[in-house]
Motif scaffolding. Structure first.
Motif, PDB file in Angstrom:
ATOM      1  N   UNK A  97       1.681  -7.716  11.957  1.00  0.00           N
ATOM      2  CA  UNK A  97       2.712  -8.282  12.852  1.00  0.00           C
ATOM      3  C   UNK A  97       3.424  -9.425  12.133  1.00  0.00           C
ATOM      4  N   UNK A  98       2.668 -10.268  11.451  1.00  0.00           N
ATOM      5  CA  UNK A  98       3.285 -11.396  10.735  1.00  0.00           C
ATOM      6  C   UNK A  98       4.260 -10.859   9.693  1.00  0.00           C
ATOM      7  N   UNK A  99       3.825  -9.874   8.929  1.00  0.00           N
ATOM      8  CA  UNK A  99       4.674  -9.350   7.855  1.00  0.00           C
ATOM      9  C   UNK A  99       5.948  -8.697   8.419  1.00  0.00           C
ATOM     10  N   UNK A 100       5.751  -7.768   9.362  1.00  0.00           N
ATOM     11  CA  UNK A 100       6.911  -7.023   9.875  1.00  0.00           C
ATOM     12  C   UNK A 100       7.887  -7.936  10.594  1.00  0.00           C
ATOM     13  N   UNK A 101       7.329  -8.807  11.440  1.00  0.00           N
ATOM     14  CA  UNK A 101       8.218  -9.626  12.268  1.00  0.00           C
ATOM     15  C   UNK A 101       8.892 -10.727  11.451  1.00  0.00           C
ATOM     16  N   UNK A 102       8.271 -11.151  10.366  1.00  0.00           N
ATOM     17  CA  UNK A 102       8.932 -12.145   9.512  1.00  0.00           C
ATOM     18  C   UNK A 102      10.118 -11.503   8.793  1.00  0.00           C
ATOM     19  N   UNK A 103       9.948 -10.272   8.360  1.00  0.00           N
ATOM     20  CA  UNK A 103      11.061  -9.568   7.714  1.00  0.00           C
ATOM     21  C   UNK A 103      12.206  -9.372   8.729  1.00  0.00           C
ATOM     22  N   UNK A 104      11.828  -9.033   9.964  1.00  0.00           N
ATOM     23  CA  UNK A 104      12.832  -8.924  11.048  1.00  0.00           C
ATOM     24  C   UNK A 104      13.572 -10.243  11.241  1.00  0.00           C
ATOM     25  N   UNK A 105      12.784 -11.330  11.247  1.00  0.00           N
ATOM     26  CA  UNK A 105      13.374 -12.657  11.471  1.00  0.00           C
ATOM     27  C   UNK A 105      14.336 -13.001  10.333  1.00  0.00           C
ATOM     28  N   UNK A 106      14.010 -12.586   9.133  1.00  0.00           N
ATOM     29  CA  UNK A 106      14.867 -12.837   7.966  1.00  0.00           C
ATOM     30  C   UNK A 106      16.219 -12.142   8.185  1.00  0.00           C
ATOM     31  N   UNK A 107      16.156 -10.929   8.709  1.00  0.00           N
ATOM     32  CA  UNK A 107      17.398 -10.200   8.986  1.00  0.00           C
ATOM     33  C   UNK A 107      18.175 -10.898  10.104  1.00  0.00           C
TER      34      UNK A 107
END
Ligand SMILES: C[S@@+](CC[C@H](N)C(=O)[O-])C[C@H]1O[C@@H](n2cnc3c(N)ncnc32)[C@H](O)[C@@H]1O
Length: 433
Positions: A97-107
Motif C-alpha cells: 500500500x505504501x509503495x503503490x499509493x506513494x507512486x499515485x501521490x507522486x502523479x
C-alpha cells in the motif's frame, strides 16, 4: 472535471514542504486537515508528526539512496519519499500500500516523470531494509548542531535527552483546585474508564495512561481540568502567591500558566496577562472563559513598559520567555526543522531584555519567576548569571525541590520519557527598599 482531493500522502508532503519553508505544524496542519475526509485526519496528523520526529534519520537514508538531490521545483517529491520511508520504517502500514499509493501521490502532485524514481527508491528501501545510521544526527534524528550543542552542554545526559525527544509525550492534566481536589478527579476519571495516576512533582497534576480527546474528560467544558505538562505546572508553587497580590504574567499566551495562577490563589487583587501576539492572545481569553476566571489581557511588547504599564508595581511576575522550545521537542517535533543554531543568541538577548524590563516594575519585596521550556544553558542559568552581574541587588532564591537539577542559578528539568517536559525555573527577589 470534478474536484479530486489530493491523496493524504501528497497532502503530507506539502505540509512538510511548508515546514521546511519555516511554518510550524500548528500553522500549516489545521488547514490541510480540513481539506481531508474526517477518517483520514488522524493518519495525516500521525504521518506529519512522525516524519518530523524521524526526519533526520529518514533524510540520512534517502540521501544515501538518491544519486543526486532532486531539483528545487521537485522538492515536494523528496518529502513524499520521506513520508513513505517513515511509513515503511515506523508504521504498521502494509508495504504494497505504501509503495503503490506513494507512486499515485507522486502523479497527483503532477510529477509523473518522477514515478519511476519514487518506485525504484522505495522498492530498494523495502528490499534492503534500513541502513545503519551514518552519524549521530541520523542515529538520534536531530539536526547535527543540536546534537553537538547538547553533547557539549549535557555531557552525561545528551543521549537520554535526544532519546526522550523522540518519544511521544504523555497527556497530563492540571486539576482546577477551585472545583475539585486531585483524588476526587482521579475517581471521576476511573468512573469514566480513563486510566490515570497522580504526577510525582506537581501537586495538582494527573498523568493519563493514554491520551484521550478532551471531551472524554469529566466536566472538562465546565472547567474541571486543563491540559498542562507537569513541569509547566510547577510555576505556581515557585511564585508563592498570596491573596491581595498584584500579579503580572508577562508572556502569557495561550494562558496555561495565567489560569494556573488564578486557580492556585483565590483573592489575588489583579492578574494582568500580556502577550505581544495578536493571534495568540484570544487563546488566553478562551481558556479563562472555560475556567470561569478573570484576568486583564493586554496585547503589547512586555519589554516596552511605556506602552502599557500604569505605574503600579507588581508583587509577583511570571516571565515565561519566548525560547528555543528544545525542552518540548517530543510535543513539537517540527522544532527540529524550524530552529537554527543562529536563533539562540538573538533569543538570549530578547530574554535578558525582558528580564531587565520586568525587574524594573517589580515591587521591592516582590518575587519574579523566570521560566523557559529550553534545555540550553544559554537561555537558562546563563541568562540569570548575566542578569545578576548587572543587577547586584537582586536576590537569587535557591529552589529547594525534589525535581530537576540545581544549576547554581536556577533549576533545570530534562525531558523525561515517563513524565514531564524539559523546563527551567529561576526565582529572584527584590530587596525591600
Ligand atoms: C513560552 S510562550 C508562553 C506560554 C504561556 N506562558 C503558557 O503557559 O501558556 C511565550 C509567549 O511569549 C510571547 N512573547 C514573545 N515576545 C514577547 C514580548 N516581547 N512581550 C510579550 N509577549 C511576548 C509569545 O507570543 C508567546 O505567546
Amino acid at each position: 472535471m470534478a474536484y479530486q482531493p489530493l491523496p493524504f500522502r501528497a497532502v503530507a508532503a506539502n505540509v512538510l514542504l511548508a515546514v521546511e519553508h519555516g511554518q510550524s505544524l500548528s500553522q500549516c496542519l489545521p488547514p490541510a486537515l480540513n481539506d481531508l475526509a474526517p477518517e483520514q485526519r488522524p493518519q495525516l496528523q500521525a504521518i506529519c508528526y512522525g516524519t518530523c520526529r524521524w526526519f533526520h534519520r529518514l533524510e540520512g537514508e534517502l540521501n544515501q539512496r538518491l544519486k543526486k538531490p532532486l531539483r528545487k521545483p521537485d522538492r515536494v517529491i523528496h518529502h513524499l519519499m520521506l513520508v513513505a520511508l517513515f511509513q515503511l520504517r515506523f508504521s504498521e502500514q502494509a508495504t504494497y500500500a505504501v509503495l503503490n499509493e506513494t507512486v499515485e501521490a507522486c502523479r497527483a502532485l503532477d510529477k509523473p516523470h518522477l514515478t519511476g524514481l519514487v518506485n525504484g527508491v522505495l522498492r530498494a528501501a523495502e528490499r534492503e531494509g534500513a541502513p545503519q545510521p551514518s552519524d549521530d544526527s541520523s542515529q538520534y534524528s536531530h539536526p547535527a548542531w543540536m546534537v553537538e550543542k547538547l553533547r557539549h552542554n549535557w555531557p552525561n545526559d545528551w543521549q537520554s535527552i535526544l532519546e526522550a525527544n523522540n518519544t511521544q509525550a504523555p497527556m497530563t492534566l492540571r486539576v482546577n483546585a477551585l472545583r475539585f481536589n486531585r483524588d476526587e478527579y482521579l475517581n471521576l476519571l476511573a468512573d469514566a474508564g480513563v486510566g490515570a495516576k497522580a504526577t510525582r512533582f506537581a501537586p495538582l497534576g494527573i498523568q493519563l495512561d493514554h491520551p484521550v480527546p478532551v471531551d472524554r474528560l469529566p466536566w472538562f467544558e465546565d472547567g474541571a481540568v486543563s491540559v498542562q505538562d507537569e513541569a509547566a505546572q510547577l510555576c505556581t508553587t515557585l511564585l508563592d502567591l498570596q491573596p491581595g497580590q498584584r500579579v503580572l504574567d508577562a508572556c502569557a499566551a495561550p494562558g496555561g500558566k495565567t489560569c494556573a495562577i488564578l486557580e492556585a490563589c483565590a483573592g489575588l487583587a489583579e492578574v494582568i496577562a500580556i502577550d505581544e501576539s495578536e493571534a495568540r492572545l484570544p487563546r488566553v481569553q478562551e481558556n479563562l472563559d472555560r475556567l470561569d476566571l478573570v484576568a486583564t489581557l493586554v496585547q503589547a511588547d512586555a519589554a516596552d513598559i511605556e506602552q502599557w504599564w500604569d505605574g503600579q508595581a507588581f508583587d509577583r511576575i511570571l516571565l515565561d520567555v519566548p525560547c528555543s522550545a528544545t525542552g518540548v521537542i517530543r510535543r513539537h517535533p517540527d522544532i527540529k526543522l524550524l530552529r537554527r543554531e543562529s536563533d539562540i543568541v538573538p533569543l538570549a538577548s530578547i530574554q535578558l531584555g525582558l528580564l531587565d524590563a520586568m525587574w524594573s516594575i517589580l515591587k521591592p519585596g516582590g518575587r519574579l519567576v523566570y521560566a523557559t521550556c529550553s534545555v540550553f544553558p544559554q537561555e537558562n542559568h546563563r541568562i540569570i548569571q548575566r542578569f545578576l552581574k548587572h543587577q547586584e541587588q537582586a536576590h537569587l532564591i535557591k529552589i529547594e525541590a525534589d525535581w530537576g537539577q540545581d544549576m547554581n542559578a536556577g533549576r533545570s528539568l530534562l525531558p523525561d520519557p515517563d513524565s514531564h517536559d524539559g523546563f527551567f525555573y529561576a526565582v529572584l527577589e527584590k530587596p525591600e527598599a
